[in-house]
Design an enzyme around this catalytic site. Structure first.
Site, PDB file in Angstrom:
ATOM      1  N   HIS A 219      11.839  -2.617 -10.690  1.00 21.39           N
ATOM      2  CA  HIS A 219      11.824  -3.814 -11.521  1.00 21.39           C
ATOM      3  C   HIS A 219      13.212  -4.354 -11.820  1.00 21.39           C
ATOM      4  O   HIS A 219      13.332  -5.429 -12.393  1.00 21.39           O
ATOM      5  CB  HIS A 219      11.037  -3.562 -12.814  1.00 21.39           C
ATOM      6  CG  HIS A 219       9.551  -3.614 -12.593  1.00 21.39           C
ATOM      7  ND1 HIS A 219       8.917  -2.764 -11.736  1.00 21.39           N
ATOM      8  CD2 HIS A 219       8.594  -4.427 -13.094  1.00 21.39           C
ATOM      9  CE1 HIS A 219       7.631  -3.038 -11.729  1.00 21.39           C
ATOM     10  NE2 HIS A 219       7.397  -4.038 -12.533  1.00 21.39           N
ATOM     11  N   SER A 223      10.491  -6.835  -6.377  1.00 22.21           N
ATOM     12  CA  SER A 223       9.939  -6.399  -5.097  1.00 22.21           C
ATOM     13  C   SER A 223      10.657  -7.079  -3.940  1.00 22.21           C
ATOM     14  O   SER A 223      11.098  -8.224  -4.053  1.00 22.21           O
ATOM     15  CB  SER A 223       8.457  -6.750  -5.022  1.00 22.21           C
ATOM     16  OG  SER A 223       7.754  -6.108  -6.051  1.00 22.21           O
ATOM     17  N   LYS A 247      -5.024  -9.252  -5.475  1.00 22.15           N
ATOM     18  CA  LYS A 247      -4.818  -8.829  -4.083  1.00 22.15           C
ATOM     19  C   LYS A 247      -4.873  -7.307  -3.956  1.00 22.15           C
ATOM     20  O   LYS A 247      -5.487  -6.774  -3.028  1.00 22.15           O
ATOM     21  CB  LYS A 247      -3.473  -9.355  -3.578  1.00 22.15           C
ATOM     22  CG  LYS A 247      -3.264  -9.136  -2.099  1.00 22.15           C
ATOM     23  CD  LYS A 247      -2.148 -10.008  -1.554  1.00 22.15           C
ATOM     24  CE  LYS A 247      -2.039  -9.840  -0.052  1.00 22.15           C
ATOM     25  NZ  LYS A 247      -1.297 -10.937   0.578  1.00 22.15           N
ATOM     26  N   ASP A 248      -4.222  -6.609  -4.905  1.00 14.99           N
ATOM     27  CA  ASP A 248      -4.260  -5.146  -4.883  1.00 14.99           C
ATOM     28  C   ASP A 248      -5.680  -4.641  -5.135  1.00 14.99           C
ATOM     29  O   ASP A 248      -6.102  -3.636  -4.555  1.00 14.99           O
ATOM     30  CB  ASP A 248      -3.313  -4.562  -5.941  1.00 14.99           C
ATOM     31  CG  ASP A 248      -1.852  -4.722  -5.529  1.00 14.99           C
ATOM     32  OD1 ASP A 248      -1.589  -4.812  -4.317  1.00 14.99           O
ATOM     33  OD2 ASP A 248      -0.990  -4.758  -6.425  1.00 14.99           O
ATOM     34  N   GLU A 291      -2.260  21.410   7.083  1.00 15.11           N
ATOM     35  CA  GLU A 291      -3.064  20.213   6.922  1.00 15.11           C
ATOM     36  C   GLU A 291      -2.498  19.116   7.824  1.00 15.11           C
ATOM     37  O   GLU A 291      -1.304  19.098   8.127  1.00 15.11           O
ATOM     38  CB  GLU A 291      -3.014  19.762   5.454  1.00 15.11           C
ATOM     39  CG  GLU A 291      -3.815  20.666   4.538  1.00 15.11           C
ATOM     40  CD  GLU A 291      -5.281  20.272   4.472  1.00 15.11           C
ATOM     41  OE1 GLU A 291      -6.002  20.544   5.462  1.00 15.11           O
ATOM     42  OE2 GLU A 291      -5.711  19.701   3.471  1.00 15.11           O
TER      43      GLU A 291
END
Lengths: 426, 191
Positions: A219, A223, A247-248, A291
């Site tokens: 911040h 972004s 959107k997210d 994994e």
């Protein structure tokens, strides 16, 4: 910090006004993920994965806390406790399958998040600190996932723990004692299982703390965005809420469809069948694999087969850790002033035809048995991996001629319509 | 030291002795030192609690009766929660181990150095691959004994010969021969 045109938080009711003067928590949220955070208007779906990673962290903590209520970290009962969760505990199967597959999805979204960062050079100034904290988060995730995989106390749990703690024994002089100290015994047993459980419960909260630092650092400059040109004016941004919450939210819905497919229809597809055999210190599984999300790094570990000054084993261990630690240096290895891969023709070729195939090859080799041709292929891929970061990236960034950049995000979005400076929704 | 602690007002300067050291400097150093020693005292038990506990250490020796092992046979026992291989070598296997020139070995040791005097046919090793700790195959009848007729680790392909020495693959050293002694002609105590 934020842009001067960021919307200011205005408490609407008497209660929020009272709260704002005493503990301005709603103001913090408003400025962090609300309308008070202006975000570039051109973010693609590649910018969804940070929020998705945050979602899976929370999902892992919730399902994990629930599982811990029904589990016991005791080598004599741990394996049975997992079956107890699967068969006897109400909805226990759902919690466990969601947790096991949640780990895989956490890694999927984080890998996409990291490779988004590679392509768009998200690590460049002024965002180095975000990147560095991100690498720390990834390392913490790896440690957490490894220790979590030990808890069901199946064959892969046990032998995974033995092989991974065995890595430390490669360290000269102190290695053997270090391994015994880490395990609290001479082989994985109660002591190791208990401390792994304790740390597996602790580390997610450490990750959550690091995530807060990651977002805090984000911040400061705000972004990044797909064209890599910094925000210059109000028309370059839209408020995070409602534009990117929507959107997210949509992206999350799509990912949850795939997640549900795995949890409900293919819950064991990403696991290893041998982990449904209880740990047996006297019998090694024919083929120990970690994994799937560790495959590329496991391939690098096994790529070293010849002693050179130090033992092959130590080379493998050093290379495996270096493969991740090298990411810390990225902001200084890539010296191109242009961020986005869309405007870097040479860089883009080495990304799509160099790094990505290299990672896929390492992934395949990491899951394959330690025999030819996989050993040689992983040696070539390992060499390319380090070459890419240490040689190709610095040279490309020095000799490459980037394509012309748009003047601003607004210009890029509106296709050079210079009159359109008024904020436009969408 | 005086200039690093507090503000030098006329009063504090007056409180300093001829050497410029104030009582407060002494108190500062003493307090921080005591806190530092205390912190170290707390960290030590925090580190040490991770080491093997008394009950784990109590199980750290094992007795094995070796009388019933036939030549060519290996038995698996447990030493410190890890597999222990006790193998009775055949004359051919002893010969094979002794024929190897030491220069060819990654971790040069003779069979004599790896067995007890008078018991050249009894090879006692940990069943733990020195690469990353898997249990090598070859102790059970019918398992793959590797290219050198000893043990073979399936995890990353290390081959050990009939003296348990590393011959091929990523493992850096020979299979570990633990400390042991014959308590009688037929019993060994490991650890």
């Amino acid at each position: 910090m934020s842009f001067p045109w960021a919307k200011q938080y205005e408490p609407a009711t008497g209660l929020t006004r009272w709260l704002d003067e005493r503990l301005p928590l709603p103001r913090l949220v408003y400025n962090a993920v609300g309308a008070g955070y202006p975000v570039p208007r051109n973010l693609s779906y590649m910018w969804n994965f940070g929020v998705l990673a945050g979602f899976f962290l929370v999902a892992q903590i919730i399902t994990g806390v629930v599982l811990a209520m029904h589990y016991a970290a005791d080598a004599t009962v741990a394996f049975a406790k997992v079956e107890h969760i699967m068969r006897d505990v109400n909805w226990g199967w759902l919690m466990r399958y969601a947790h096991a597959n949640g780990a895989s999805f956490f890694f999927i979204v984080v890998y996409i998040h990291i490779f988004r960062g590679f392509f768009y050079s998200s690590y460049k100034a002024p965002r180095e600190m975000i990147w560095l904290i991100g690498v720390v988060i990834f390392l913490l995730m790896m440690a957490t996932a490894f220790m979590g995989y030990v808890l069901p106390w199946g064959q892969m749990s046990f032998w995974g723990a033995k092989v991974i703690t065995g890595l430390f024994s490669a360290i000269p002089l102190v290695g053997e004692s270090l391994q015994v100290w880490l395990l609290g015994g001479f082989a994985p047993d109660d002591a190791a299982l208990n401390r792994f459980f304790s740390l597996h419960y602790l580390l997610p909260f450490v990750i959550a703390g690091a995530v807060i630092l990651h977002i805090w650092a984000l911040h400061i400059p705000g972004s990044s965005n797909p064209i890599g040109v910094e925000v210059k004016q109000e028309s370059d941004t839209v408020p995070f809420h409602p534009y990117y919450t929507a959107k997210d939210g949509f992206g999350l819905g799509v990912v949850l469809i795939f997640f549900s497919l795995m949890v409900f229809f293919l819950p064991n597809a990403l696991g290893h069948p041998d982990n449904y055999i209880e740990a047996n210190p006297l019998a090694t599984p024919a083929h120990i694999v970690p994994e799937w999300y560790f495959f590329p790094f496991y391939a690098i570990l096994r790529a070293f087969t010849v002693d050179f000054i130090i033992s092959a084993k130590l080379w493998g261990v050093l290379a495996m850790f270096a493969a991740i630690l090298i990411w810390f240096l990225l902001p200084w290895l890539d010296r191109s002033p242009v961020r986005s891969g869309h405007y870097r023709p040479l860089f883009r070729k080495f990304f799509w035809f160099g790094l990505i195939p290299c990672m896929i090859v390492l992934f395949i080799c990491g899951g394959a048995p330690a025999e030819e041709p996989y050993v040689m292929i992983s040696q070539i891929a390992t060499a390319y991996y380090f070459l890419h970061f240490l040689v190709i990236l610095p040279i490309v960034s020095a000799i490459e001629r980037p394509e012309p950049l748009p003047n601003s995000i607004t210009e890029a979005v509106l296709d050079k319509d210079t009159n359109a400076t008024a904020p436009i929704a969408g | 030291m005086a200039e690093t602690t507090g503000t030098a007002t006329p009063e504090t300067l007056a409180a300093a002795g001829d050497d410029g050291v104030r009582r407060r400097d002494f108190i500062n150093i003493a307090a921080v030192t005591a806190a530092g020693v205390g912190a170290v005292g707390v960290v030590l038990p925090l580190i040490s609690q991770m080491s093997p506990s008394a009950d784990v250490l109590a199980e750290s020796s094992t007795e094995v009766d070796v009388s019933a092992i036939e030549p060519g046979q290996t038995i698996k026992s447990i030493f410190r929660k890890q597999p222990l291989f006790v193998r009775r070598l055949t004359p051919l296997e002893i010969e094979a181990a002794q024929e190897v020139p030491l220069g060819e070995l990654r971790d040069a040791q003779t069979l004599d150095e790896r067995t007890k005097e008078g018991h050249l046919d009894l090879l006692v090793t940990m069943g733990v691959c020195t690469h990353l700790g898997c249990v090598p195959l070859g102790a059970v009848e019918g398992e793959n004994k590797g290219e050198y007729g000893g043990y073979f680790c399936p995890c990353h392909g290390s081959h050990y010969d009939t003296a348990g020495r590393i011959r091929k693959g990523p493992a850096p050293t020979n299979l570990l021969v633990p400390e042991y002694e014959f308590t009688s002609d037929t019993v060994i105590r490991v650890g």
